[in-house]
Write a protein that holds these residues in place. Sequence first.
Motif, PDB file in Angstrom:
ATOM      1  N   CYS A 138       0.831  -1.209   0.000  1.00  0.00           N
ATOM      2  CA  CYS A 138       0.000   0.000   0.000  1.00  0.00           C
ATOM      3  C   CYS A 138       0.865   1.259   0.000  1.00  0.00           C
ATOM      4  O   CYS A 138       0.624   2.197  -0.778  1.00  0.00           O
ATOM      5  N   THR A 139       1.873   1.267   0.848  1.00  0.00           N
ATOM      6  CA  THR A 139       2.732   2.442   0.980  1.00  0.00           C
ATOM      7  C   THR A 139       3.471   2.753  -0.319  1.00  0.00           C
ATOM      8  O   THR A 139       3.529   3.904  -0.767  1.00  0.00           O
ATOM      9  N   GLU A 140       4.027   1.714  -0.941  1.00  0.00           N
ATOM     10  CA  GLU A 140       4.784   1.924  -2.174  1.00  0.00           C
ATOM     11  C   GLU A 140       3.875   2.346  -3.318  1.00  0.00           C
ATOM     12  O   GLU A 140       4.232   3.209  -4.131  1.00  0.00           O
ATOM     13  N   ALA A 141       2.681   1.756  -3.402  1.00  0.00           N
ATOM     14  CA  ALA A 141       1.746   2.137  -4.460  1.00  0.00           C
ATOM     15  C   ALA A 141       1.346   3.599  -4.332  1.00  0.00           C
ATOM     16  O   ALA A 141       1.320   4.342  -5.322  1.00  0.00           O
ATOM     17  N   VAL A 142       1.034   4.024  -3.130  1.00  0.00           N
ATOM     18  CA  VAL A 142       0.649   5.419  -2.905  1.00  0.00           C
ATOM     19  C   VAL A 142       1.812   6.353  -3.229  1.00  0.00           C
ATOM     20  O   VAL A 142       1.638   7.399  -3.881  1.00  0.00           O
ATOM     21  N   ARG A 143       3.007   5.991  -2.799  1.00  0.00           N
ATOM     22  CA  ARG A 143       4.180   6.844  -3.046  1.00  0.00           C
ATOM     23  C   ARG A 143       4.429   7.023  -4.529  1.00  0.00           C
ATOM     24  O   ARG A 143       4.678   8.137  -5.006  1.00  0.00           O
ATOM     25  N   ARG A 144       4.340   5.948  -5.282  1.00  0.00           N
ATOM     26  CA  ARG A 144       4.648   6.016  -6.715  1.00  0.00           C
ATOM     27  C   ARG A 144       3.490   6.593  -7.532  1.00  0.00           C
ATOM     28  O   ARG A 144       3.682   7.019  -8.669  1.00  0.00           O
ATOM     29  N   ALA A 145       2.281   6.601  -6.965  1.00  0.00           N
ATOM     30  CA  ALA A 145       1.108   7.094  -7.697  1.00  0.00           C
ATOM     31  C   ALA A 145       1.045   8.609  -7.748  1.00  0.00           C
ATOM     32  O   ALA A 145       0.374   9.180  -8.622  1.00  0.00           O
ATOM     33  N   GLY A 146       1.709   9.274  -6.819  1.00  0.00           N
ATOM     34  CA  GLY A 146       1.655  10.734  -6.811  1.00  0.00           C
ATOM     35  C   GLY A 146       0.253  11.240  -6.542  1.00  0.00           C
ATOM     36  O   GLY A 146      -0.351  10.912  -5.522  1.00  0.00           O
ATOM     37  N   ASP A 147      -0.296  12.027  -7.469  1.00  0.00           N
ATOM     38  CA  ASP A 147      -1.624  12.616  -7.284  1.00  0.00           C
ATOM     39  C   ASP A 147      -2.762  11.681  -7.694  1.00  0.00           C
ATOM     40  O   ASP A 147      -3.931  12.025  -7.505  1.00  0.00           O
ATOM     41  N   VAL A 148      -2.445  10.526  -8.261  1.00  0.00           N
ATOM     42  CA  VAL A 148      -3.484   9.572  -8.666  1.00  0.00           C
ATOM     43  C   VAL A 148      -3.963   8.809  -7.432  1.00  0.00           C
ATOM     44  O   VAL A 148      -3.153   8.188  -6.730  1.00  0.00           O
ATOM     45  N   PRO A 149      -5.261   8.845  -7.122  1.00  0.00           N
ATOM     46  CA  PRO A 149      -5.742   8.161  -5.916  1.00  0.00           C
ATOM     47  C   PRO A 149      -5.660   6.638  -6.041  1.00  0.00           C
ATOM     48  O   PRO A 149      -5.931   6.078  -7.104  1.00  0.00           O
ATOM     49  N   VAL A 150      -5.281   6.004  -4.936  1.00  0.00           N
ATOM     50  CA  VAL A 150      -5.161   4.544  -4.880  1.00  0.00           C
ATOM     51  C   VAL A 150      -6.143   4.022  -3.835  1.00  0.00           C
ATOM     52  O   VAL A 150      -6.168   4.513  -2.699  1.00  0.00           O
ATOM     53  N   THR A 151      -6.950   3.049  -4.206  1.00  0.00           N
ATOM     54  CA  THR A 151      -7.869   2.408  -3.275  1.00  0.00           C
ATOM     55  C   THR A 151      -7.512   0.929  -3.142  1.00  0.00           C
ATOM     56  O   THR A 151      -6.706   0.411  -3.913  1.00  0.00           O
ATOM     57  N   VAL A 152      -8.110   0.260  -2.158  1.00  0.00           N
ATOM     58  CA  VAL A 152      -7.886  -1.178  -1.994  1.00  0.00           C
ATOM     59  C   VAL A 152      -9.216  -1.896  -1.883  1.00  0.00           C
ATOM     60  O   VAL A 152     -10.210  -1.327  -1.415  1.00  0.00           O
ATOM     61  N   LYS A 153      -9.216  -3.156  -2.319  1.00  0.00           N
ATOM     62  CA  LYS A 153     -10.368  -4.024  -2.114  1.00  0.00           C
ATOM     63  C   LYS A 153      -9.924  -5.192  -1.248  1.00  0.00           C
ATOM     64  O   LYS A 153      -8.930  -5.860  -1.549  1.00  0.00           O
ATOM     65  N   ILE A 154     -10.657  -5.423  -0.154  1.00  0.00           N
ATOM     66  CA  ILE A 154     -10.319  -6.479   0.783  1.00  0.00           C
ATOM     67  C   ILE A 154     -11.547  -7.329   1.091  1.00  0.00           C
ATOM     68  O   ILE A 154     -12.675  -6.942   0.759  1.00  0.00           O
TER      69      ILE A 154
END
Length: 385
Positions: A138-154
């Motif tokens: 989660c942390t790496e995805a958010v860091r590399r996404a910049g301004d693009v929002p990242v969500t998760v499905k659990i």
Amino acid sequence: MSTTLSPTAAPALKIGPIEIASPVALAPMAGITNEAFRRLCQEYGAGLYITEMVTTRALVEKNPTALRLIRHHPEEQIRSIQLYGVDPKIVGDSVAMLVDEDKVDHLDLNFGCPVPKVTKRGGGSALPWKRDLFEAICTEAVRRAGDVPVTVKIRKGINEELETYLESARIAEGAGIAGITLHARTLEQQYSGKADWASIARLKEAITSIPILGNGDVFEGEDGVRMVRETGCDGIVVGRGVLGRPWLFADLEAAFAGRPERAQPGLREVGAAMIRHAELLVDFFEDEFYGCRDFRKHAANYFKGYPVGGDVRRAFALIESLDQLRELVSQLPDEPWPGSSAMGPRGRAGSPRRAALPQGWLASRTMSTADTDDIAGAELDISGG
């Protein structure tokens, strides 16, 4: 005609800077939610239309199938992609590639897949059990996404005794995740039984800084409104309920707006939707035979509840061209909407099954060397998505 429903308190869904007119999202489904099906659903109503699951390793390796799956048509208003990965670096590299090449507006990370070939190596809905790996991804995805929002499905967890969703949600929130979808079933439930909407309510109470979306057992417009009312969630995600029934998005949009109208297509109208779906598949695959062949698996879902004989159903399941499909549709009787028999659950629910997990996976909530060796191949059996 359905009972009129008053508008809910959630007429729109906001994820980061993105606002969707209707608080409804299409659940990624392998082999179903490609560009063609997303475009078809979008023609009926507003929503967030997410690609089927694509593996991060396949994207980094420029796998042609994966690249086709993330392709969006110019008509698609929001380019939403779901990624599946088990290695934080590879996940990060794939996210950076999509962002740098301007191919995405919203990213969703899949931690809900219950398929044994995924979970037996520690991927999908097995992965949140390992807190450190889940947080790192989660942390790496958010860091590399910049301004693009990242969500998760659990999912809720491995089973009712080994729930992880509340802890996973707190970890995701702390990592900067922009929204969480909870499929209100456990890994071992698969798609069987009844979704536990109470768990969605508990998650909404626990996490208040980002939107919470509920997933599970939304088959009608009224179901969507009821889920929001009962759980307080910010939006809903629909999956099996839309199979062979893209007009469900029109019903949901009307229900959330408090309008009474519902789609009640006769058989001829259903046939017209089938033709449109097949045309879009041909456009997507850029090959008439392949597009028509892919459409075959959808035909039975369109006919649910309608008086269509076995011979006719078999003929639709063997089409090879658009002209052949149009001819078959022209021969359909002018039957009206059949009522409740065309509504309700769709697709295969299956049965609960014991979780397929790597040996010793449940011994610790953190990754070990043995766990790392097991999970290294978790993406290799999944071609593109």
